[in-house]
Design a protein around this motif. Structure first.
Motif, PDB file in Angstrom:
ATOM      1  N   PHE A  21      -3.915   3.569   2.066  1.00 46.67           N
ATOM      2  CA  PHE A  21      -2.831   3.287   3.017  1.00 46.67           C
ATOM      3  C   PHE A  21      -3.282   3.561   4.447  1.00 46.67           C
ATOM      4  O   PHE A  21      -3.055   2.744   5.344  1.00 46.67           O
ATOM      5  CB  PHE A  21      -1.599   4.129   2.690  1.00 46.67           C
ATOM      6  CG  PHE A  21      -0.506   4.004   3.720  1.00 46.67           C
ATOM      7  CD1 PHE A  21       0.349   2.916   3.716  1.00 46.67           C
ATOM      8  CD2 PHE A  21      -0.343   4.970   4.709  1.00 46.67           C
ATOM      9  CE1 PHE A  21       1.347   2.787   4.680  1.00 46.67           C
ATOM     10  CE2 PHE A  21       0.646   4.854   5.676  1.00 46.67           C
ATOM     11  CZ  PHE A  21       1.502   3.755   5.660  1.00 46.67           C
TER      12      PHE A  21
ATOM     13  N   HIS B  14       5.094   7.693   4.136  1.00 46.64           N
ATOM     14  CA  HIS B  14       4.446   6.410   4.426  1.00 46.64           C
ATOM     15  C   HIS B  14       5.493   5.314   4.617  1.00 46.64           C
ATOM     16  O   HIS B  14       5.416   4.523   5.563  1.00 46.64           O
ATOM     17  CB  HIS B  14       3.501   6.029   3.285  1.00 46.64           C
ATOM     18  CG  HIS B  14       2.356   6.963   3.114  1.00 46.64           C
ATOM     19  ND1 HIS B  14       1.732   7.153   1.903  1.00 46.64           N
ATOM     20  CD2 HIS B  14       1.711   7.778   3.998  1.00 46.64           C
ATOM     21  CE1 HIS B  14       0.755   8.026   2.045  1.00 46.64           C
ATOM     22  NE2 HIS B  14       0.727   8.422   3.307  1.00 46.64           N
TER      23      HIS B  14
ATOM     24  N   LEU C  16       0.831  -1.206   0.000  1.00 42.45           N
ATOM     25  CA  LEU C  16       0.000   0.000   0.000  1.00 42.45           C
ATOM     26  C   LEU C  16       0.868   1.259   0.000  1.00 42.45           C
ATOM     27  O   LEU C  16       0.548   2.244  -0.672  1.00 42.45           O
ATOM     28  CB  LEU C  16      -0.936   0.000   1.208  1.00 42.45           C
ATOM     29  CG  LEU C  16      -2.032  -1.070   1.224  1.00 42.45           C
ATOM     30  CD1 LEU C  16      -2.822  -0.998   2.533  1.00 42.45           C
ATOM     31  CD2 LEU C  16      -2.965  -0.880   0.040  1.00 42.45           C
ATOM     32  N   ALA C  17       1.962   1.214   0.754  1.00 48.36           N
ATOM     33  CA  ALA C  17       2.871   2.364   0.786  1.00 48.36           C
ATOM     34  C   ALA C  17       3.538   2.552  -0.571  1.00 48.36           C
ATOM     35  O   ALA C  17       3.684   3.684  -1.063  1.00 48.36           O
ATOM     36  CB  ALA C  17       3.923   2.166   1.876  1.00 48.36           C
TER      37      ALA C  17
ATOM     38  N   THR D 134       1.290   4.263  -3.066  1.00 46.98           N
ATOM     39  CA  THR D 134       1.185   5.719  -2.963  1.00 46.98           C
ATOM     40  C   THR D 134       2.331   6.407  -3.689  1.00 46.98           C
ATOM     41  O   THR D 134       2.157   7.486  -4.257  1.00 46.98           O
ATOM     42  CB  THR D 134       1.163   6.176  -1.484  1.00 46.98           C
ATOM     43  OG1 THR D 134       2.417   5.868  -0.867  1.00 46.98           O
ATOM     44  CG2 THR D 134       0.039   5.497  -0.711  1.00 46.98           C
TER      45      THR D 134
END
Length: 273
Positions: free
Chosen positions: A199, A246, A176-177, A180
């Motif tokens: 995220f 993140h 998810l990081a 981004t």
């Protein structure tokens, strides 16, 4: 915020973003649906006989359940409007009518109106009787208030989770990081906004509190709307810097470095878009 292209004077709808949105496939006419569900011409003949007062000796077959399409269409329209809102393509202070937007999307005004009513509940637009929906004009004070609420909700939760969540669970958030970062590289604010919220939802979901995740996500969405009188989107460099935080946060959580975690969430959660 500024539009990248002037909207049509007749519809009040910006050409740039509506042209980019795929038209929703046209739904079958009600008569066609009825013929398919009830057996085509057989049903038409039975109906005609009943209209003339004739007694029909055959019973109508039980129709098979069919998926409801309108909610799907409304969902597509809602997603497109949210994207246009975040990208600054729906101008604050401007009024948009459901029929005009429906024509652009290739659907009736009904799903557009339903999607706009949902945006009204979220605080993105307001109803203008007999005209349509006006995009809310937001200022820096509202953004600061949303940032404060986000910090009050999310920072204590992340600090608590930093002490209790196993390292392997934090590692699961790495994709998810990374997403981004890819979204930030595109330079598209709307694309980044979706991945950014994904995220944070993944992060907060480790609390096991679904209500907290829903409330935090709603506030986060509101905080992503552009301010009136400012550029519609942040620069690619700024988005990349935000996305990099993140990865840094995950590194600190995996290392259980609580001091670094505290510093990162104190800055990121109050300043994230």
């Amino acid at each position: 915020m500024r539009q990248s292209a002037q909207g049509s004077a007749e519809t009040g709808t910006p050409q740039a973003w509506t042209a980019a949105v795929p038209r929703v496939p046209q739904q079958p006419a009600a008569a066609d649906v009825d013929r398919e569900r009830w057996g085509g011409a057989g049903h038409a003949g039975a109906a005609a006989g009943a209209t003339r007062g004739e007694h029909t000796h055959s019973e109508l077959p039980i129709p098979r359940p069919r998926p409801v399409q309108r909610s799907s269409v409304r969902g597509q329209i809602l997603a497109a409007l949210r994207k246009a809102l975040v990208a600054g393509e729906l101008t604050p202070g401007e009024v948009y009518s459901a029929p005009a937007l429906g024509e652009r999307f290739g659907v009736s005004a009904t799903p557009v109106r339903e999607a706009m009513q949902q945006l009204a509940l979220e605080g993105a637009v307001e109803v203008v009787p007999n005209r349509g929906f006006r995009v809310i004009e937001r200022g820096t004070r509202e953004l600061a208030e949303l940032a404060e609420v986000r910090a009050l909700i999310e920072v204590p939760v992340v600090l608590r989770l930093a002490r209790t969540v196993p390292v392997e669970r934090w590692a699961e958030l790495r994709p998810l990081a990374e997403a981004t970062v890819r979204a930030a590289s595109s330079g598209c604010r709307a694309t980044y906004a979706e991945s950014d919220r994904a995220f944070h939802r993944g992060l907060l979901s480790l609390s096991g509190n679904d209500q907290l995740v829903k409330i935090a996500d709603d506030i986060h969405r509101r905080a992503q709307w552009p301010l009136v009188g400012t550029p519609a989107s942040r620069g690619r460099t700024e988005l990349l810097a935000d996305a990099a935080e993140h990865a840094a946060l995950l590194d600190a959580l995996i290392a259980r470095d609580l001091e670094v975690v505290r510093g990162l969430v104190g800055e990121h959660f109050t300043g994230a878009p």
